[in-house]
Design an enzyme around this catalytic site. Sequence first.
Site, mmCIF file in Angstrom:
data_model
loop_
_atom_site.group_PDB
_atom_site.id
_atom_site.type_symbol
_atom_site.label_atom_id
_atom_site.label_comp_id
_atom_site.label_asym_id
_atom_site.label_seq_id
_atom_site.Cartn_x
_atom_site.Cartn_y
_atom_site.Cartn_z
ATOM 1 N N ASN A 202 0.664 -1.144 0.097
ATOM 2 C CA ASN A 202 -0.020 0.284 -0.007
ATOM 3 C C ASN A 202 1.202 1.557 0.176
ATOM 4 O O ASN A 202 1.980 1.077 -0.044
ATOM 5 C CB ASN A 202 -0.702 0.305 1.120
ATOM 6 C CG ASN A 202 -0.374 -0.201 2.819
ATOM 7 O OD1 ASN A 202 0.324 1.199 3.020
ATOM 8 N ND2 ASN A 202 -0.628 -1.063 3.284
ATOM 9 N N PHE A 323 -4.553 4.623 14.357
ATOM 10 C CA PHE A 323 -4.531 5.528 13.741
ATOM 11 C C PHE A 323 -6.029 5.142 12.134
ATOM 12 O O PHE A 323 -6.592 3.894 11.991
ATOM 13 C CB PHE A 323 -3.531 5.284 12.567
ATOM 14 C CG PHE A 323 -2.598 6.432 13.478
ATOM 15 C CD1 PHE A 323 -2.141 6.468 13.960
ATOM 16 C CD2 PHE A 323 -2.112 7.541 12.408
ATOM 17 C CE1 PHE A 323 -0.754 7.185 14.875
ATOM 18 C CE2 PHE A 323 -1.645 8.623 12.794
ATOM 19 C CZ PHE A 323 -0.856 8.303 14.269
HETATM 20 O O1 C5P Z 1 -9.070 -0.822 10.267
HETATM 21 P P1 C5P Z 1 -8.347 -0.180 9.847
HETATM 22 O O2 C5P Z 1 -7.247 -1.252 9.013
HETATM 23 O O3 C5P Z 1 -8.515 1.038 8.841
HETATM 24 O O4 C5P Z 1 -7.723 -0.043 11.986
HETATM 25 C C1 C5P Z 1 -6.896 0.636 11.153
HETATM 26 C C2 C5P Z 1 -5.339 0.883 12.120
HETATM 27 O O5 C5P Z 1 -5.820 -0.493 12.849
HETATM 28 C C3 C5P Z 1 -4.412 0.834 12.781
HETATM 29 O O6 C5P Z 1 -3.837 2.126 13.564
HETATM 30 C C4 C5P Z 1 -3.629 -0.352 11.956
HETATM 31 O O7 C5P Z 1 -2.746 0.144 12.230
HETATM 32 C C5 C5P Z 1 -4.141 -0.814 12.822
HETATM 33 N N1 C5P Z 1 -4.496 -2.303 12.251
HETATM 34 C C6 C5P Z 1 -3.582 -3.503 13.070
HETATM 35 N N2 C5P Z 1 -4.143 -4.122 12.141
HETATM 36 C C7 C5P Z 1 -5.182 -4.665 10.726
HETATM 37 C C8 C5P Z 1 -5.056 -3.732 10.909
HETATM 38 C C9 C5P Z 1 -5.354 -2.485 11.316
HETATM 39 O O8 C5P Z 1 -3.659 -3.121 13.765
HETATM 40 N N3 C5P Z 1 -4.707 -5.557 10.975
#
Ligand code: C5P
Length: 401
Positions: A202, A323
């Site tokens: 990404n 975040f």
């Molecule tokens: O659900 P989303 O991806 O928008 O959430 C973002 C937050 O969750 C960020 O802090 C990201 O580092 C964390 N995250 C995570 N594991 C995932 C997806 C997101 O720790 N599989």
Amino acid sequence: MAVSAGIAAYKVPELVRALVREGHAVRCVLTPNATRFVSPLVLETLTGHPAGHQLFAGQAAVPSEIDHIALADWADLCVVAPATADLLARLRAGMADDLVSATLLATRAPLLVAPAMNVNMWEHPATRENLEVLVGRGVRTVGPESGELACGWEGQGRMSEPAEIAAAVALALGSEAMRGETVLVTAGGTREPIDTVRAIANRSSGRMGFAVAAEAARRGARVVLVAGSTSLPTPPGVERIDVGSALEMRDAVLAALPDATVVVKAAAVADFRPASPQEHKIKKETLPEGESLHLELVPNPDILAELCRLTRESGAQRVIVGFAAESHDVVAAACRKIARKGCDLLVANDVSRSDAGFDVDTNAVHFVSPDGEVEELPLLSKQEVAVQLLDRVAKLRDGHR
Ligand code: C5P
């Protein structure tokens, strides 16, 4: 303390008093025009030291003890309040043709600027760019606030109140502020392997998380940075663990978690990964002519939600910040997300803007609390967002003690 010629200079004696009361030794220099807004005599009386406003010692007005090099060497921190648009431009350019600019150019002490100006001057691209460059050089900022301006306009440009600036001084001087804390930061994007040479990635550059790691280290914390895909150098004083996929990031984060008193999850973690990464490079020739290649994607574990759950279950006194990169309905989506994840603070940023989010140096964020409180910050450098974020974290940590 360097004073430039803005009407907000009338607040400087209050600020000097607050700093002296807190035990700081303060010496003031003024630009020639600043003396029209605040009398050097007032500052001399409050500090007990001469307050100069002319560069050349040969001129009777400047006693030798306020020679700009001696002053520049003496200071542990230079506070510029108010910092006018003109002074910011001169600082950025490295001018040295008056006592204030010469002192600020000669010093090796950190700089804290408290801008104050008309809203249009504040929003002018020249000022924005000057400030961005200065912040990039490590200059700290406090304010300006929004409200009624002395010039009659409404908007951002009011110098922060003396108490606020004094608090920023304490923070800037106190690289001890986070001593004893272990801050675990994740940054950058994950790479989810498709085969030995390809991956799903990404656009995250890692800049936001690296800025948080650098700022936490500057405040004296032990910092463990779990870095996904990024080309950034490791900030000074930071322990770095490089990872590739979300599963690797999860392992590294879980291993570091027990020591962490603060976790900041700025990484862009892929929500899905290829179900069965191939051991060899997938060759297009092996597909029948005209056929599509189908990749099955399976969900990745949500590391943030897992950390929050583990922390709750263990009863650990740990502050966890997530975040959220959103492209529309930023605040509403963030409010739903913080409830789902269970973290103490969520930093929501609008990635549909070209000046915020992925791969730029600035960010426009909202701080969202679990109780639905939302704080909107102006467009700031990622360093400044990191400063603001760790200030909020410090308050949350104080609540634990
Ligand atoms: O659900 P989303 O991806 O928008 O959430 C973002 C937050 O969750 C960020 O802090 C990201 O580092 C964390 N995250 C995570 N594991 C995932 C997806 C997101 O720790 N599989």
